[in-house]
Design an enzyme around this catalytic site. Sequence first.
Site, PDB file in Angstrom:
ATOM      1  N   SER A   1     -37.313 -23.117 -11.620  1.00 44.29           N
ATOM      2  CA  SER A   1     -36.827 -22.275 -10.526  1.00 44.29           C
ATOM      3  C   SER A   1     -37.793 -22.319  -9.340  1.00 44.29           C
ATOM      4  O   SER A   1     -38.000 -23.375  -8.754  1.00 44.29           O
ATOM      5  CB  SER A   1     -36.616 -20.848 -11.025  1.00 44.29           C
ATOM      6  OG  SER A   1     -35.881 -20.092 -10.082  1.00 44.29           O
TER       7      SER A   1
ATOM      8  N   GLU B   1     -24.699 -23.225 -12.309  1.00 51.60           N
ATOM      9  CA  GLU B   1     -25.707 -22.556 -11.486  1.00 51.60           C
ATOM     10  C   GLU B   1     -25.370 -22.633  -9.999  1.00 51.60           C
ATOM     11  O   GLU B   1     -24.858 -23.649  -9.523  1.00 51.60           O
ATOM     12  CB  GLU B   1     -27.075 -23.218 -11.668  1.00 51.60           C
ATOM     13  CG  GLU B   1     -27.721 -23.038 -13.005  1.00 51.60           C
ATOM     14  CD  GLU B   1     -29.173 -23.479 -12.962  1.00 51.60           C
ATOM     15  OE1 GLU B   1     -29.908 -23.016 -12.067  1.00 51.60           O
ATOM     16  OE2 GLU B   1     -29.568 -24.285 -13.814  1.00 51.60           O
TER      17      GLU B   1
ATOM     18  N   HIS C   1     -29.095 -20.472 -15.516  1.00 51.67           N
ATOM     19  CA  HIS C   1     -30.310 -20.800 -14.781  1.00 51.67           C
ATOM     20  C   HIS C   1     -31.529 -20.747 -15.705  1.00 51.67           C
ATOM     21  O   HIS C   1     -31.726 -19.793 -16.452  1.00 51.67           O
ATOM     22  CB  HIS C   1     -30.469 -19.787 -13.640  1.00 51.67           C
ATOM     23  CG  HIS C   1     -31.657 -20.017 -12.765  1.00 51.67           C
ATOM     24  ND1 HIS C   1     -31.793 -21.143 -11.988  1.00 51.67           N
ATOM     25  CD2 HIS C   1     -32.754 -19.248 -12.521  1.00 51.67           C
ATOM     26  CE1 HIS C   1     -32.925 -21.067 -11.310  1.00 51.67           C
ATOM     27  NE2 HIS C   1     -33.533 -19.936 -11.619  1.00 51.67           N
TER      28      HIS C   1
END
Length: 324
Positions: A164, A256, A286
């Site tokens: 991320s 996502e 995610h």
Amino acid sequence: MHIDRDVAPDYPLSWQARAFIGLMRGTLKPASSLFMRHALALDCASRLGGLVDLLPLRLPGHVTVTPAAFSACGGEWVRAGEEVDEAKVVLYFHGGGYFSGSPATHRPITWRLSRVARRPVLALDYRQGPVHRLADSLSDALDAYRCLLEQGYAPEDVILAGDSAGGHLTLASLLALRDRELPMPGAAVCLSPWADLTDFPRRVNAWQDPMLPAGRVRWLARRWTSGLDPRDPLVSPVLGDFAGLPPLMILTGSTEVLRDEARRVAVRARQAGVPVRYEEWRRMPHCFPLLADVVPEARLAFRHMGEFLSAVGASSARDEGAAA
């Protein structure tokens, strides 16, 4: 195994994955939509993240975690398994939107990554918002990499990895190292990277994503890019020139809101001649490798990471043999 390829793992969706997807859709996504609307929410979330670090997380007996101090920030060394090559290392950047998360919260990833990479993982506790800026996080990442080289690690024996926001930091670090003409690491692994911080509405998968509200991702990007040029490649790596970067592995879930950013990174990197293993996992949320303690698909993803790193090592060995 060919490094430069697209992979769409085919598997029956486990009941554990179905349960967590439903749980996220009913809790995390509504909570994020409700609370991520004010700077105070970021501060509260950051403080709550600090409390999570205090929770005891059960680790297998073969895993060791020891504190590490690097330049202005700390972190931890994570080692798993018996065949750990101390001459090699993974430098890991945790996710959390640049305001939450820590090395401790991401141990389900780091210890498994250590096991499949057969090397210790240095999980960096880099500076984050709301107190610090993106430039501070990047500075910590580059300092840690330089420290590893100063300790005697060869650049090709260092792997950068992150999820991320940590995937964003991984890509930004690679671009910064290349631009500063510093030696490049051997490879990089990006899990669900947040790669585009320009102000655009994310419509693809806005409803399908069970975890991230597209509007809140946009709001967070605006906050972190205040006073910056969001089209600067160190701010939005997806807009960068990837020439000269090492082999990349990019792993994302098909539903996502960040999926298309991962795809665009893969395309731009390949256009620049970088080998890319791009994996898009059906219906996975995610940063799903973080769920490896309970979700079978997440555990399988680490086997794929191990295959990629083994292929990179084999390719490097062939190149060295040809040069000799």
